[in-house]
Write an enzyme that holds these catalytic residues in place. Structure first.
Site, PDB file in Angstrom:
ATOM      1  N   GLN A  51      -5.709  -3.969   9.139  1.00 24.29           N
ATOM      2  CA  GLN A  51      -4.912  -2.864   8.593  1.00 24.29           C
ATOM      3  C   GLN A  51      -5.371  -1.499   9.085  1.00 24.29           C
ATOM      4  O   GLN A  51      -4.639  -0.517   8.969  1.00 24.29           O
ATOM      5  CB  GLN A  51      -4.960  -2.890   7.060  1.00 24.29           C
ATOM      6  CG  GLN A  51      -4.251  -4.091   6.463  1.00 24.29           C
ATOM      7  CD  GLN A  51      -4.419  -4.124   4.954  1.00 24.29           C
ATOM      8  OE1 GLN A  51      -5.392  -4.647   4.451  1.00 24.29           O
ATOM      9  NE2 GLN A  51      -3.475  -3.543   4.239  1.00 24.29           N
ATOM     10  N   CYS A  92       0.620  -4.306  -1.216  1.00 28.21           N
ATOM     11  CA  CYS A  92      -0.229  -4.187  -0.026  1.00 28.21           C
ATOM     12  C   CYS A  92      -0.312  -2.724   0.384  1.00 28.21           C
ATOM     13  O   CYS A  92       0.703  -2.023   0.384  1.00 28.21           O
ATOM     14  CB  CYS A  92       0.381  -5.014   1.109  1.00 28.21           C
ATOM     15  SG  CYS A  92      -0.570  -4.959   2.628  1.00 28.21           S
ATOM     16  N   LEU A  93      -1.513  -2.273   0.750  1.00 27.56           N
ATOM     17  CA  LEU A  93      -1.669  -0.879   1.184  1.00 27.56           C
ATOM     18  C   LEU A  93      -0.860  -0.593   2.447  1.00 27.56           C
ATOM     19  O   LEU A  93      -0.539   0.564   2.715  1.00 27.56           O
ATOM     20  CB  LEU A  93      -3.149  -0.567   1.442  1.00 27.56           C
ATOM     21  CG  LEU A  93      -4.055  -0.553   0.200  1.00 27.56           C
ATOM     22  CD1 LEU A  93      -5.506  -0.342   0.613  1.00 27.56           C
ATOM     23  CD2 LEU A  93      -3.613   0.516  -0.789  1.00 27.56           C
ATOM     24  N   GLU A 135      -5.642 -11.266   2.059  1.00 23.88           N
ATOM     25  CA  GLU A 135      -6.409 -10.572   3.107  1.00 23.88           C
ATOM     26  C   GLU A 135      -6.645 -11.478   4.319  1.00 23.88           C
ATOM     27  O   GLU A 135      -6.633 -11.018   5.459  1.00 23.88           O
ATOM     28  CB  GLU A 135      -7.745 -10.062   2.560  1.00 23.88           C
ATOM     29  CG  GLU A 135      -7.646  -9.091   1.382  1.00 23.88           C
ATOM     30  CD  GLU A 135      -6.720  -7.918   1.618  1.00 23.88           C
ATOM     31  OE1 GLU A 135      -6.545  -7.506   2.780  1.00 23.88           O
ATOM     32  OE2 GLU A 135      -6.150  -7.421   0.632  1.00 23.88           O
ATOM     33  N   HIS A 138      -3.807 -11.301   6.580  1.00 26.71           N
ATOM     34  CA  HIS A 138      -3.829 -10.113   7.448  1.00 26.71           C
ATOM     35  C   HIS A 138      -4.590 -10.404   8.739  1.00 26.71           C
ATOM     36  O   HIS A 138      -4.168  -9.997   9.821  1.00 26.71           O
ATOM     37  CB  HIS A 138      -4.507  -8.937   6.742  1.00 26.71           C
ATOM     38  CG  HIS A 138      -3.602  -8.132   5.854  1.00 26.71           C
ATOM     39  ND1 HIS A 138      -2.449  -7.526   6.312  1.00 26.71           N
ATOM     40  CD2 HIS A 138      -3.692  -7.808   4.538  1.00 26.71           C
ATOM     41  CE1 HIS A 138      -1.873  -6.875   5.309  1.00 26.71           C
ATOM     42  NE2 HIS A 138      -2.602  -7.030   4.213  1.00 26.71           N
TER      43      HIS A 138
HETATM   44 NI    NI Z   1      -2.336  -6.240   2.305  1.00 26.91          NI
END
Ligand code: NI
Length: 169
Positions: A51, A92-93, A135, A138
């Site tokens: 991310q 999610c960020l 995570e 990701h």
């Molecule tokens: Ni996320």
């Protein structure tokens, strides 16, 4: 320490597959510190290196209420998953403002290195188990909205692109 910019869906860099960390050295420890700072500042409960556009298998998390129990997973591997799954609301960020249901294992066991390079196994359930699965996705280049229907996903994509355009104005 430094705050790192977080990639936003549908940035194609979110779909890169992360490589294993070769050595837990000063560079990785500094990355972990920056990721924790970035996660706490953004009020997230988890952040994967993907991310912040670093494509190595590093995750930081903190699912505690008081935000004082940081957890670092380097080169995480799932070693056990529960036979049962259920749908949890996730956010999610990298997809700010969007929350939707995703089916996950109720519990998982994961082995990983910590930020001193020590190997350990974590037995996770509830929110921690969901967060670990989110995570780890990701790190494989997968964002949670990819579990949703194509219709929903396209709506989210359009919304994100529009929000970014307005931000840049
Ligand atoms: Ni996320």
């Amino acid at each position: 320490m430094a705050l790192l910019p977080i990639l936003c869906y549908p940035d194609p860099k979110l779909h890169k597959v992360a490589k294993p960390v070769v050595a837990v050295d000063a560079r990785i420890q500094s990355l972990v510190r920056d990721m924790l700072e970035t996660m706490y500042e953004a009020k997230g409960i988890g952040l994967a290196a993907t991310q912040i556009d670093v494509h190595e298998r590093v995750i930081v998390m903190d699912v505690s209420e008081d935000r004082d129990q940081p957890l670092v997973l380097i080169n995480p591997e799932l070693v056990w998953t529960s036979p049962t799954r259920h749908i949890n609301e996730e956010g999610c960020l990298s997809v700010p403002g969007i929350y939707d249901g995703v089916e996950r294992f109720d519990a998982v066991h994961v082995t990983a290195l910590d930020d001193r390079g020590q190997s350990r196994t974590i037995e996770a359930e509830e929110l921690l188990a969901v967060c670990i699965q989110h995570e780890m996705d990701h790190l494989m280049g997968k964002v949670f909205v990819e579990y949703l229907s194509p219709l929903k996903r396209n709506r989210i994509k359009t919304k994100m692109i529009k929000a970014k355009r307005e931000e840049e104005r």
